[in-house]
Write an enzyme that holds these catalytic residues in place. Structure first.
Site, short mmCIF file in Angstrom:
data_model
loop_
_atom_site.label_atom_id
_atom_site.label_comp_id
_atom_site.label_asym_id
_atom_site.label_seq_id
_atom_site.Cartn_x
_atom_site.Cartn_y
_atom_site.Cartn_z
N CYS A 83 0.81 -1.22 0.00
CA CYS A 83 0.00 0.00 0.00
C CYS A 83 0.84 1.27 0.00
CB CYS A 83 -0.94 0.00 1.20
SG CYS A 83 -2.08 -1.40 1.24
N CYS A 209 -14.25 -0.37 6.93
CA CYS A 209 -13.25 -0.90 5.99
C CYS A 209 -13.27 -0.11 4.68
CB CYS A 209 -13.54 -2.37 5.69
SG CYS A 209 -13.77 -3.40 7.16
N ILE A 212 -12.23 -1.67 -2.21
CA ILE A 212 -11.24 -2.10 -3.21
C ILE A 212 -11.68 -1.54 -4.55
CG2 ILE A 212 -10.23 -4.09 -4.36
CD1 ILE A 212 -9.30 -3.65 -1.48
N LYS A 335 -11.22 5.23 2.86
CA LYS A 335 -12.54 4.76 3.26
C LYS A 335 -13.60 5.11 2.22
CE LYS A 335 -15.85 3.17 5.43
NZ LYS A 335 -16.46 3.16 4.10
N HIS A 339 -9.42 2.53 -2.75
CA HIS A 339 -8.02 2.13 -2.54
C HIS A 339 -7.50 1.21 -3.65
CE1 HIS A 339 -4.30 1.34 -0.68
NE2 HIS A 339 -4.64 0.38 0.16
#
Length: 397
Positions: A83, A209, A212, A335, A339
């Protein structure tokens, strides 16, 4: 003076909308982000002398960047550091310009996470087919859930009260993301929404979380003394820091699991170079790695924004909201913005760049000190991490 402070300038940036781009290939995303950066800087691809390419699973050679942009035989370095890949690529490019190796370079990060057939949120390692693993491994949600449980226990916070604190971080980031047309998620949520959402890894629920995502971001970097030839509102690199662990959290039985040491070390490096002694007072904003809400909470303390154990009080006080004392994740963060692993670090720098230029639209914050921090974190708190930070600012900061 060693380092990159005031030696390197960002003169152009680009960023796609982060989303589920089922209709686009990674090459399409690269072209979109990079051509926005080229236009922003007033240059053409042929002007680029070297490039750095950040990705985890979307292209394993420099040619993955060269081909869509038709970059003609220039050096291209591919960076993969989980990351933290985007920041790693950016920092390396800054060092190359600062040392005089190149005058004008491109940094691009891109990822297609939604349709690559690899379970990105689980444990992946490009080297795994060639190595043997017998250690216990934790998917990121489970690892960061342990961080939450331990933090609540250490500071005497009942778990359900802790979940409400984390929920307020999620609500903040969703609100900020709702003001950003390039963010993946545009819907505002409530604390009740967060608490009633399905549990992913207790005590973390769905809204704790990050998503993606598919996306790309890019930066054009040049020597500071040349930046004025391209634009007046260029942004300088003020400091950088990176720290990599060696599984201390896994092998030390007295590890408290209430902080992330790599964050602490990287921030100290960056603060020293940038001349920052009181980050809460000297920074105008921070864009940090909120892969989970507990990560953002712990980062507040790791970076010195809050005293140890006091971050929940600052969350309750609205300290890190858009109109708070130190706005954090003004663009929605991981968030809400999403990501795509290799692109995230550059997306964070893109937000800081726009904020410092006063071009962030409805989410614009007050720029007093002309300094912004950006940060990514690769790994998990139960094994080891790579923490990377870039501090950027305007002339005179």
């Amino acid at each position: 003076m060693p380092g990159v402070r005031d030696k390197v300038a960002i003169i152009g940036m680009g960023c796609t909308k982060f989303d589920e781009h089922w209709d686009k290939d990674v090459k399409d995303l690269i072209v979109e982000a990079c051509y926005e950066a080229f236009e922003d800087a007033g240059i053409e691809p042929k002007d680029i002398q070297a490039a750095w390419w950040s990705t985890v699973v979307s292209g394993f050679l420099g040619r993955s960047l060269a081909y869509p942009l038709k970059l003609d035989y220039i050096p291209i370095t591919r960076i993969e550091n989980r990351c933290a890949s985007g920041h790693d690529a950016f920092i390396n490019a800054c060092y190359a310009v600062a040392c005089g190796a190149f005058d004008l370079v491109l940094v691009c990060g891109a990822e297609k996470c939604k349709d690559v057939g690899i379970a990105i949120p689980a444990v992946i390692d490009p080297a795994e087919p060639y190595s043997s693993r017998v250690d216990t491994r934790f998917p990121p949600p489970a690892a960061f859930a342990q961080l939450a449980i331990r933090y609540f226990h250490h500071y005497g916070i009942p778990i359900e009260e802790g979940r409400k604190i984390l929920a307020k971080i999620a609500v903040k980031n969703h609100y900020n993301g709702s003001l950003n047309p390039k963010a993946q998620f545009q819907r505002r949520i409530t604390v009740e929404d967060v608490l009633k959402a399905p549990i992913v890894a207790y005590p973390l629920g769905l809204y704790d979380c990050c998503g993606i995502t598919d996306g790309a971001a890019a930066a054009i970097i040049t020597r500071a003394d040349l930046a004025k030839n391209y634009r007046d509102d260029y942004v300088l690199v003020k400091g950088a820091g990176m720290s990599v662990g060696m599984y201390q959290g896994e092998i030390q039985d007295d590890w408290s699991l209430t902080y992330i040491e790599e964050n602490v070390r990287a921030s100290r490096m960056a603060y020293k170079e940038a001349g920052i002694e009181n980050p809460r007072k000297q920074l105008d904003l921070a864009i940090v790695h909120d892969c989970f809400t507990i990560t953002e909470l712990v980062i507040y303390e790791d970076f010195g924004f809050s005293p140890r154990g006091k971050a929940p009080e600052d969350v309750e006080a609205g300290t890190f909201e858009l109109k708070g004392e130190l706005p954090v994740n003004t663009d929605g963060g991981l968030k809400c913005f999403g990501h795509p692993i290799g692109a995230s670090g550059l997306r964070m720098i893109y937000e800081a760049y726009k904020q410092l230029q006063g071009k962030a639209g409805q989410r614009q914050v007050e720029i007093r000190n002309q300094l912004a921090l950006t940060h990514t974190l690769g790994g998990t708190p139960v094994d080891s991490n790579t923490a990377a930070i870039a501090i950027v600012g305007l002339r005179g900061a």
